[in-house]
Design a protein around this motif. Structure first.
Motif, PDB file in Angstrom:
ATOM      1  N   GLU A   1       0.850  -1.195   0.000  1.00 43.70           N
ATOM      2  CA  GLU A   1       0.000   0.000   0.000  1.00 43.70           C
ATOM      3  C   GLU A   1       0.884   1.243   0.000  1.00 43.70           C
ATOM      4  O   GLU A   1       1.951   1.260   0.616  1.00 43.70           O
ATOM      5  CB  GLU A   1      -0.900  -0.003   1.236  1.00 43.70           C
ATOM      6  CG  GLU A   1      -1.919   1.113   1.291  1.00 43.70           C
ATOM      7  CD  GLU A   1      -2.920   0.899   2.424  1.00 43.70           C
ATOM      8  OE1 GLU A   1      -3.601  -0.142   2.426  1.00 43.70           O
ATOM      9  OE2 GLU A   1      -3.015   1.782   3.301  1.00 43.70           O
ATOM     10  N   TYR A   2       0.420   2.275  -0.691  1.00 46.41           N
ATOM     11  CA  TYR A   2       1.119   3.567  -0.727  1.00 46.41           C
ATOM     12  C   TYR A   2       0.144   4.674  -0.363  1.00 46.41           C
ATOM     13  O   TYR A   2      -1.043   4.623  -0.735  1.00 46.41           O
ATOM     14  CB  TYR A   2       1.675   3.857  -2.121  1.00 46.41           C
ATOM     15  CG  TYR A   2       2.774   2.909  -2.580  1.00 46.41           C
ATOM     16  CD1 TYR A   2       2.493   1.853  -3.428  1.00 46.41           C
ATOM     17  CD2 TYR A   2       4.091   3.089  -2.153  1.00 46.41           C
ATOM     18  CE1 TYR A   2       3.479   0.991  -3.846  1.00 46.41           C
ATOM     19  CE2 TYR A   2       5.093   2.225  -2.566  1.00 46.41           C
ATOM     20  CZ  TYR A   2       4.781   1.181  -3.411  1.00 46.41           C
ATOM     21  OH  TYR A   2       5.776   0.321  -3.817  1.00 46.41           O
ATOM     22  N   ALA A   3       0.659   5.687   0.301  1.00 43.04           N
ATOM     23  CA  ALA A   3      -0.113   6.903   0.486  1.00 43.04           C
ATOM     24  C   ALA A   3      -0.329   7.554  -0.878  1.00 43.04           C
ATOM     25  O   ALA A   3       0.511   7.446  -1.774  1.00 43.04           O
ATOM     26  CB  ALA A   3       0.621   7.856   1.415  1.00 43.04           C
ATOM     27  N   ASP A   4      -1.446   8.234  -1.035  1.00 43.04           N
ATOM     28  CA  ASP A   4      -1.795   8.806  -2.341  1.00 43.04           C
ATOM     29  C   ASP A   4      -0.714   9.741  -2.865  1.00 43.04           C
ATOM     30  O   ASP A   4      -0.430   9.767  -4.071  1.00 43.04           O
ATOM     31  CB  ASP A   4      -3.121   9.559  -2.251  1.00 43.04           C
ATOM     32  CG  ASP A   4      -4.313   8.623  -2.144  1.00 43.04           C
ATOM     33  OD1 ASP A   4      -5.399   9.093  -1.735  1.00 43.04           O
ATOM     34  OD2 ASP A   4      -4.159   7.430  -2.460  1.00 43.04           O
ATOM     35  N   ASP A   5      -0.096  10.507  -1.996  1.00 44.40           N
ATOM     36  CA  ASP A   5       0.846  11.520  -2.482  1.00 44.40           C
ATOM     37  C   ASP A   5       2.211  10.961  -2.838  1.00 44.40           C
ATOM     38  O   ASP A   5       3.078  11.698  -3.318  1.00 44.40           O
ATOM     39  CB  ASP A   5       0.984  12.663  -1.468  1.00 44.40           C
ATOM     40  CG  ASP A   5       1.571  12.219  -0.146  1.00 44.40           C
ATOM     41  OD1 ASP A   5       2.010  13.082   0.632  1.00 44.40           O
ATOM     42  OD2 ASP A   5       1.589  10.995   0.112  1.00 44.40           O
TER      43      ASP A   5
ATOM     44  N   GLY B   1       3.496   6.236  -7.439  1.00 45.06           N
ATOM     45  CA  GLY B   1       4.224   6.521  -8.675  1.00 45.06           C
ATOM     46  C   GLY B   1       5.610   7.085  -8.452  1.00 45.06           C
ATOM     47  O   GLY B   1       6.393   7.189  -9.407  1.00 45.06           O
ATOM     48  N   ARG B   2       5.921   7.453  -7.228  1.00 45.19           N
ATOM     49  CA  ARG B   2       7.240   8.027  -6.922  1.00 45.19           C
ATOM     50  C   ARG B   2       8.048   7.156  -5.959  1.00 45.19           C
ATOM     51  O   ARG B   2       9.274   7.159  -6.009  1.00 45.19           O
ATOM     52  CB  ARG B   2       7.085   9.425  -6.333  1.00 45.19           C
ATOM     53  CG  ARG B   2       6.381  10.411  -7.250  1.00 45.19           C
ATOM     54  CD  ARG B   2       6.429  11.840  -6.701  1.00 45.19           C
ATOM     55  NE  ARG B   2       5.730  11.964  -5.427  1.00 45.19           N
ATOM     56  CZ  ARG B   2       6.301  12.341  -4.295  1.00 45.19           C
ATOM     57  NH1 ARG B   2       7.596  12.598  -4.247  1.00 45.19           N
ATOM     58  NH2 ARG B   2       5.585  12.449  -3.188  1.00 45.19           N
ATOM     59  N   PHE B   3       7.374   6.467  -5.069  1.00 46.71           N
ATOM     60  CA  PHE B   3       8.041   5.637  -4.060  1.00 46.71           C
ATOM     61  C   PHE B   3       7.791   4.164  -4.367  1.00 46.71           C
ATOM     62  O   PHE B   3       6.721   3.789  -4.871  1.00 46.71           O
ATOM     63  CB  PHE B   3       7.506   5.938  -2.665  1.00 46.71           C
ATOM     64  CG  PHE B   3       7.886   7.284  -2.103  1.00 46.71           C
ATOM     65  CD1 PHE B   3       8.411   8.294  -2.895  1.00 46.71           C
ATOM     66  CD2 PHE B   3       7.727   7.520  -0.745  1.00 46.71           C
ATOM     67  CE1 PHE B   3       8.756   9.520  -2.362  1.00 46.71           C
ATOM     68  CE2 PHE B   3       8.077   8.739  -0.196  1.00 46.71           C
ATOM     69  CZ  PHE B   3       8.576   9.747  -1.000  1.00 46.71           C
TER      70      PHE B   3
ATOM     71  N   THR C   1      15.951  -7.003   5.271  1.00 44.79           N
ATOM     72  CA  THR C   1      15.816  -5.553   5.157  1.00 44.79           C
ATOM     73  C   THR C   1      14.623  -5.212   4.271  1.00 44.79           C
ATOM     74  O   THR C   1      14.348  -5.907   3.297  1.00 44.79           O
ATOM     75  CB  THR C   1      17.097  -4.940   4.562  1.00 44.79           C
ATOM     76  OG1 THR C   1      18.201  -5.242   5.416  1.00 44.79           O
ATOM     77  CG2 THR C   1      16.980  -3.427   4.432  1.00 44.79           C
ATOM     78  N   VAL C   2      13.937  -4.146   4.666  1.00 47.66           N
ATOM     79  CA  VAL C   2      12.867  -3.579   3.848  1.00 47.66           C
ATOM     80  C   VAL C   2      13.305  -2.185   3.414  1.00 47.66           C
ATOM     81  O   VAL C   2      13.764  -1.387   4.239  1.00 47.66           O
ATOM     82  CB  VAL C   2      11.541  -3.505   4.628  1.00 47.66           C
ATOM     83  CG1 VAL C   2      10.473  -2.765   3.821  1.00 47.66           C
ATOM     84  CG2 VAL C   2      11.062  -4.914   4.977  1.00 47.66           C
ATOM     85  N   TYR C   3      13.152  -1.908   2.146  1.00 48.19           N
ATOM     86  CA  TYR C   3      13.578  -0.629   1.585  1.00 48.19           C
ATOM     87  C   TYR C   3      12.362   0.186   1.135  1.00 48.19           C
ATOM     88  O   TYR C   3      11.333  -0.364   0.771  1.00 48.19           O
ATOM     89  CB  TYR C   3      14.459  -0.844   0.358  1.00 48.19           C
ATOM     90  CG  TYR C   3      15.719  -1.610   0.620  1.00 48.19           C
ATOM     91  CD1 TYR C   3      15.787  -2.976   0.349  1.00 48.19           C
ATOM     92  CD2 TYR C   3      16.851  -0.982   1.124  1.00 48.19           C
ATOM     93  CE1 TYR C   3      16.950  -3.695   0.569  1.00 48.19           C
ATOM     94  CE2 TYR C   3      18.023  -1.691   1.352  1.00 48.19           C
ATOM     95  CZ  TYR C   3      18.056  -3.046   1.075  1.00 48.19           C
ATOM     96  OH  TYR C   3      19.207  -3.747   1.306  1.00 48.19           O
ATOM     97  N   VAL C   4      12.544   1.501   1.117  1.00 51.60           N
ATOM     98  CA  VAL C   4      11.629   2.346   0.374  1.00 51.60           C
ATOM     99  C   VAL C   4      12.484   3.255  -0.502  1.00 51.60           C
ATOM    100  O   VAL C   4      13.314   4.023  -0.007  1.00 51.60           O
ATOM    101  CB  VAL C   4      10.652   3.128   1.281  1.00 51.60           C
ATOM    102  CG1 VAL C   4      11.365   4.024   2.271  1.00 51.60           C
ATOM    103  CG2 VAL C   4       9.651   3.899   0.451  1.00 51.60           C
ATOM    104  N   GLN C   5      12.331   3.102  -1.792  1.00 46.87           N
ATOM    105  CA  GLN C   5      13.011   3.938  -2.765  1.00 46.87           C
ATOM    106  C   GLN C   5      12.145   5.166  -3.004  1.00 46.87           C
ATOM    107  O   GLN C   5      10.987   5.028  -3.422  1.00 46.87           O
ATOM    108  CB  GLN C   5      13.212   3.175  -4.075  1.00 46.87           C
ATOM    109  CG  GLN C   5      13.835   3.996  -5.193  1.00 46.87           C
ATOM    110  CD  GLN C   5      15.279   4.365  -4.933  1.00 46.87           C
ATOM    111  OE1 GLN C   5      16.055   3.560  -4.432  1.00 46.87           O
ATOM    112  NE2 GLN C   5      15.653   5.594  -5.295  1.00 46.87           N
ATOM    113  N   MET C   6      12.688   6.325  -2.747  1.00 44.70           N
ATOM    114  CA  MET C   6      11.936   7.564  -2.860  1.00 44.70           C
ATOM    115  C   MET C   6      12.514   8.390  -4.005  1.00 44.70           C
ATOM    116  O   MET C   6      13.651   8.880  -3.913  1.00 44.70           O
ATOM    117  CB  MET C   6      11.987   8.347  -1.545  1.00 44.70           C
ATOM    118  CG  MET C   6      11.585   7.509  -0.328  1.00 44.70           C
ATOM    119  SD  MET C   6      11.340   8.461   1.187  1.00 44.70           S
ATOM    120  CE  MET C   6      12.971   9.135   1.469  1.00 44.70           C
ATOM    121  N   ASP C   7      11.775   8.524  -5.079  1.00 43.50           N
ATOM    122  CA  ASP C   7      12.202   9.273  -6.255  1.00 43.50           C
ATOM    123  C   ASP C   7      11.333  10.513  -6.432  1.00 43.50           C
ATOM    124  O   ASP C   7      10.241  10.612  -5.871  1.00 43.50           O
ATOM    125  CB  ASP C   7      12.095   8.388  -7.502  1.00 43.50           C
ATOM    126  CG  ASP C   7      13.004   7.179  -7.455  1.00 43.50           C
ATOM    127  OD1 ASP C   7      12.578   6.096  -7.894  1.00 43.50           O
ATOM    128  OD2 ASP C   7      14.148   7.313  -6.977  1.00 43.50           O
TER     129      ASP C   7
END
Length: 125
Positions: A60-64, A67-69, A79-85
């Protein structure tokens, strides 16, 4: 010592990228739902993204951030990653991960059993 350890934060310019990592020396994270949250000074936490345990795989992703994370697991590294672009300007905020033994169907609104101390992220020019 925190049971969850975040890394990867820092200062980045708008439009840039960061990859945050959440690791644990105690838990086998593939058995847990793991969420990423952001908390700015004086504000409530905001959900960023979560991933259910490896048997489920729901994300699940927050709406904002859609498409970016991108959230992902590396089970070999526990390990769990979050790629933030395409990061947007934001003031200093603490990004932290949290783990929930109820690993099925993660969501960003419920309580999690454990959390890390977080890593600071600032997006500014």
């Amino acid at each position: 010592q925190s049971q969850l350890m975040e890394s990867g934060g820092g200062l980045v310019q708008p439009g840039g990228s960061l990859r945050l990592a959440c690791a644990s020396s105690r838990f086998t994270l593939e058995d847990y739902a793991v969420g990423w949250f952001r908390q700015a000074p004086g504000k409530e936490r905001e959900g960023v993204s979560c991933i259910s345990d490896s048997n489920d795989g729901y994300i699940e992703y927050a709406d904002d951030v859609k498409g970016r994370f991108t959230i992902s697991r590396d089970n070999a590294k526990n390990t769990v990653y979050v790629q933030m672009d395409s990061l947007k300007p934001e003031g200093p905020g603490l990004y932290y991960c949290a783990a929930d033994a109820s690993g099925y169907m993660c969501d960003l609104t419920r309580s999690y059993d454990y959390r890390g101390q977080g890593t600071q992220v600032t997006v500014s020019s």
